[in-house]
Design an enzyme around this catalytic site. Structure first.
Site, mmCIF file in Angstrom:
data_model
loop_
_atom_site.group_PDB
_atom_site.id
_atom_site.type_symbol
_atom_site.label_atom_id
_atom_site.label_comp_id
_atom_site.label_asym_id
_atom_site.label_seq_id
_atom_site.Cartn_x
_atom_site.Cartn_y
_atom_site.Cartn_z
ATOM 1 N N THR A 174 95.994 25.172 11.739
ATOM 2 C CA THR A 174 95.008 25.891 10.934
ATOM 3 C C THR A 174 95.687 26.397 9.690
ATOM 4 O O THR A 174 96.079 27.540 9.608
ATOM 5 C CB THR A 174 94.436 27.095 11.664
ATOM 6 O OG1 THR A 174 93.952 26.681 12.902
ATOM 7 C CG2 THR A 174 93.274 27.692 10.899
ATOM 8 N N THR A 390 85.117 38.924 18.379
ATOM 9 C CA THR A 390 84.447 40.160 18.761
ATOM 10 C C THR A 390 85.216 41.403 18.302
ATOM 11 O O THR A 390 84.714 42.496 18.421
ATOM 12 C CB THR A 390 84.268 40.225 20.279
ATOM 13 O OG1 THR A 390 85.546 40.101 20.919
ATOM 14 C CG2 THR A 390 83.343 39.136 20.754
#
Length: 390
Positions: A174, A390
């Site tokens: 990434t 979250t």
């Protein structure tokens, strides 16, 4: 001046608001790119694989906070719209704009944020260190530090910025990389150089073994300082890519140490690279480094499962470098052990306390070599990724 803004013809701007960021980079010239091999490639990757065939760019638009992956036709339309927004800001056409995204996978883009941020920074595109800092910060996600690199040569400069911290593994992780040179280079030659340099740098970094959906490295040659010696230019490009790759490894999510594995004495460079990647990617090696435990058995265990044929009784394993190097085992003989040589084992333990831990592995089978980079594996990595959305 830091790096990309040291390249003639490059200017940039960036903005970061919470998890959402946007960078614009202006640079016109021949261009090349390398992309992720993940089957779930991001929509911007699909778009740019098609558009990079032209071999030229006028600029880049890149956002953080949303990866624009698995979003189908809507996501592809959003990627095209990003190119339009970038073109409006940089004064060119959409087909001349590179598009990249990073962030959460499987969420639709909030295009109103992209449009607003682009409008906010379009007038501030400059060639200075502050502008580059803003652009480098804009593309960060879980990164703790911005990443820059620069290689100056007589007659030209190569420089780049990158982002990357987690979900990093060979076949690119990434990470987004934007590299520039003011040398004059034909697009096909630039593509060959970039592919080789990426293989020897970004494709040898392992933070956690996961390959992302968004990985890309772009290089643009503005040509403003004329032609350069091809070998010298490639050397500078590889130097920049390796520097950026090492910075990604050191900034791995939750990391406290950089790990470098240097494999020498191989019959083929590919063999050395495969062993180096396997060792640096081993969770057992990573946790041993975190615990500052000179458990070199984990090194040979990982090397032995790399799928490369060599004679274990010809191998030599070391830690450290130069005058501080400690030989752990040589050609089947244990040299660092609490019974055989406790002083060597103690010296190895001290070297494990370093910010950078270097392992050497000589196969005794040839003259080829390769290095790979990674980081230790800590509780913080689990904390970061256990609650990422979250």
């Amino acid at each position: 001046m830091k790096s990309i803004c040291a390249v003639e013809g490059v200017s940039c701007a960036g903005i970061k608001e919470g998890k959402y960021g946007l960078a614009l980079i202006r640079a016109s010239g021949t261009a090349a790119a390398v992309f992720t091999r993940n089957l779930f490639a991001a929509e911007p990757v699909h778009l740019m694989r098609e558009r990079m065939a032209a071999g030229r760019l006028d600029g880049i638009i890149v956002n953080s906070g949303n990866a624009n992956v698995y979003t189908g036709e809507r996501g592809l339309a959003d990627a095209r719209r990003m190119a339009e927004i970038g073109a409006e800001a940089l004064g060119t056409t959409p087909d001349m704009i590179g598009v990249a995204s990073t962030g959460v996978i499987g969420r639709f883009m909030k295009m109103e944020i992209i449009e607003r941020q682009a409008a906010a920074i379009a007038g501030g595109i400059r060639s200075d260190a502050a502008a580059e800092d803003a652009a480098a910060a804009a593309i960060m996600t879980t990164d703790l530090i911005p990443k820059h690199a620069c290689a100056r040569r007589d007659g030209f400069t190569v420089a780049g910025i990158t982002k990357g911290s987690g979900m990093i593994a060979p076949n690119m992780g990434t990470m987004l990389g934007f590299v520039y040179t003011d040398a004059e280079v034909p697009a096909p030659v630039l593509q060959q150089m970039l592919t080789r340099a990426v293989d020897r740098s970004f494709n040898r970094v392992v933070v956690d073994g996961d390959t992302s959906t968004n990985d890309c490295v772009f290089v643009t040659a503005t040509g403003m300082r004329g032609p350069a010696d091809a070998e010298e230019l490639y050397g500078a490009l590889e130097e920049v890519c390796i520097s950026l790759a090492r910075q990604i490894a050191r900034d791995g999510e939750g990391a406290t140490k950089l790990i470098e594995v240097r494999v020498t004495g191989a019959a083929r460079e590919e063999d050395a690279a495969e062993i180096a990647r396997t060792v640096v990617g081993s969770p057992l090696v990573k946790t041993a480094v975190y615990g500052e435990d000179p458990n070199w058995g984990r090194i040979i265990g990982a090397a032995g499962r790399a799928g490369v044929a060599f004679d274990p009784n010809m191998a030599t394993i070391t830690i450290g470098e130069g005058d501080a190097e400690v030989v752990l085992a040589r050609r089947g003989e244990i040299l660092a052990d609490d019974m055989v040589n406790p002083a060597a084992l103690a010296a190895a333990k001290d070297l494990m306390k370093s910010d950078t831990v270097i392992f050497g592995f000589d196969l005794g089978a040839g003259a080829e070599s390769a290095s790979a980079w990674g980081c230790d594996l800590t509780e913080k990595y689990v904390e970061i990724n256990g609650k990422y959305t979250t």
